[in-house]
Design a protein around this motif. Structure first.
Motif, PDB file in Angstrom:
ATOM      1  N   LYS A 385      40.939  43.485  48.895  1.00  0.00           N
ATOM      2  CA  LYS A 385      39.989  44.038  49.866  1.00  0.00           C
ATOM      3  C   LYS A 385      40.381  45.467  50.203  1.00  0.00           C
ATOM      4  O   LYS A 385      41.536  45.738  50.502  1.00  0.00           O
ATOM      5  CB  LYS A 385      39.943  43.162  51.124  1.00  0.00           C
ATOM      6  N   GLN A 397      39.457  48.681  45.649  1.00  0.00           N
ATOM      7  CA  GLN A 397      39.428  47.279  45.211  1.00  0.00           C
ATOM      8  C   GLN A 397      39.886  47.232  43.756  1.00  0.00           C
ATOM      9  O   GLN A 397      39.351  47.940  42.903  1.00  0.00           O
ATOM     10  CB  GLN A 397      37.999  46.757  45.340  1.00  0.00           C
ATOM     11  N   GLU A 402      35.555  41.295  44.998  1.00  0.00           N
ATOM     12  CA  GLU A 402      36.514  41.292  46.108  1.00  0.00           C
ATOM     13  C   GLU A 402      37.332  39.991  46.132  1.00  0.00           C
ATOM     14  O   GLU A 402      38.555  40.005  46.239  1.00  0.00           O
ATOM     15  CB  GLU A 402      35.750  41.473  47.422  1.00  0.00           C
TER      16      GLU A 402
END
Length: 463
Positions: A385, A397, A402
């Motif tokens: 994240k 990222q 994610e």
């Protein structure tokens, strides 16, 4: 008079080499030229040299080296490109590239990038840098200098060559300090002063050229190099031999990540965990990495993204953050990059297991529930994240999504594994009780646990 100044300059270049180095250079020149005389002088061809170096060096690098040698102006008039290399050109080329400063290297590098004078485009620099990296991988493999790594036990280097070249040329800065990016970078014109600044700031370019000359042309390869950079360009590899495993790393990414480690940890990597060998289990992961000293973890998600982190201290299972500011996160694919600490917080490393109140898993950077890199104790799930960047390392990222699903993971201990790691937790009940062992043997039962033990010390694959 001109001849005098010229021979003085030549003597100055020659005097940079020790007598034994001078005779080595003479020998290489004679071999390349196939005679005493100038390189390629026989029948007026310059092909002799290309033919000789075709094996250790890819042809496009041989041509670039030739163009670099031809760029050395001995007379005030540039010699024709098809003419043989003169001994003086050869010596001055070696002197500038192996012993020179950025200023001395730059004219040659400009000619190696482009045969014509004047500014060069980003696209040409990218191609030159890719050729440079590909040639380093090729020649180290050809000369068996990869120290236990090889092209079979690592990922295919083609994407790594492109990724490392892109990473290095992303450091090109125009005179006003701006860095062009993407397609704009490819079309931008860069003049000699910008390239000189780049070569000065990015040590890999000079190191790679040095490897190509020393190992590719076999010049001074047997003389120890003064720079530590060359010595630890590729770390020794332990623990992968004979296991039929292909690492998630490729040779260019090993070279790049290794250069970011603390100097004392750059000489050796040892595989201590692989999900393909040890199974997909969080307790197996913990069992293999705790108390093993600094290490690198690398993982691949199911979308093919490859990324990881460097833990500067031994992992310990505890509900607090650990580590120090030498830790970093990195990406290997689709791009190659290293993200170092920002000073914003000290959330470098976290490892916890079997607790009810704190998150269980392995994390680096960011905060609970919001790590730059997280592997859940429910093995196989993780997250990266960063909106827009991880607070601890300023990394974006790293995974494709994610929340990612894990495909494979490896952990490499770097430097020397701590002494205590070998002793701790290695005794089986049979070691403590020799009678029990004797009874088992009398009953004809072999020791089941024997084969399961991981050899902590190295297999000698660097010979």
């Amino acid at each position: 008079k001109m001849g005098n100044a010229e021979s003085n300059a030549y003597q100055n270049h020659l005097s940079r080499f020790l007598p034994e180095e001078q005779s080595d250079i003479d020998g290489v020149f004679d071999t390349l030229s196939g005679s005493s005389g100038s390189a390629g002088a026989k029948n007026g061809k310059a092909t002799k040299k290309t033919a000789y170096t075709r094996e250790p060096l890819p042809e496009q690098m041989t041509v670039r080296l030739y163009n670099g040698m031809k760029s050395i102006d001995l007379t005030g008039k540039s010699s024709g490109l098809s003419e043989p290399i003169a001994k003086q050109q050869f010596v001055i080329f070696m002197s500038n590239l192996l012993k020179g400063n950025a200023d001395e290297k730059i004219t040659i590098i400009m000619r190696m990038i482009s045969k014509t004078e004047g500014p060069v485009k980003g696209k040409q620099i990218q191609e030159f840098t890719e050729d440079l990296i590909m040639s380093v991988v090729h020649v180290l493999s050809y000369r068996k200098e990869l120290k236990g790594w090889n092209l079979e036990n690592t990922r295919d280097s083609a994407s790594g060559v492109k990724a490392l070249a892109s990473q290095l040329i992303s450091e090109l800065r125009l005179a006003d300090g701006t860095k062009p990016v993407g397609p704009q970078l490819m079309e931008t014109n860069f003049d000699q002063s910008v390239i000189e600044d780049w070569v000065y700031r990015i040590p890999q370019i000079s190191i790679f050229l040095s490897v190509i000359i020393r190992q590719g042309l076999h010049v001074l390869h047997s003389f120890p190099d003064q720079t530590k950079d060359m010595l630890n360009l590729v770390p020794g590899c332990r623990g992968i031999k004979g296991r039929g495993l292909v690492s998630l790393f490729d040779i260019p990414s090993i070279i790049y990540i290794n250069s970011h480690l603390p100097a004392e940890l750059q000489h050796k990597w040892q595989l201590i965990f692989s999900s393909r060998l040890h199974g997909e289990s969080f307790s197996q992961l913990c069992g293999h990495i705790v108390n093993k000293g600094p290490c690198i973890l690398i993982l691949k998600d199911l979308d093919g993204y490859i990324f990881g982190g460097f833990a500067s201290q031994s992992w310990e299972v505890k509900p607090q953050f650990q580590g120090d500011n030498r830790c970093f996160l990195f990406s290997v694919f689709p791009c190659l990059a290293v993200y170092t600490y920002t000073g914003y917080n000290d959330h470098y490393m976290y490892l916890n297991h079997g607790q009810q109140t704190m998150p269980n898993g392995l994390g680096m950077g960011g905060q609970h529930g919001y790590f730059g890199l997280w592997i859940d104790s429910d093995y196989g799930k993780g997250h990266s994240k960063a909106k827009p960047r991880c607070t601890t390392y300023s990394s974006p990222q790293l995974s494709a999504k994610e929340d990612f699903a894990l495909d494979a993971m490896e952990v490499w201990a770097v430097g020397d594994v701590p002494e205590s790691a070998g002793a701790k937790g290695k005794k089986s009940i049979l070691d403590v009780d020799p009678e029990a062992q004797a009874l088992l043997e009398m009953a004809g039962k072999s020791r089941q646990s024997e084969g399961l033990r991981e050899p902590i010390e190295e297999d000698e694959d660097d010979n």
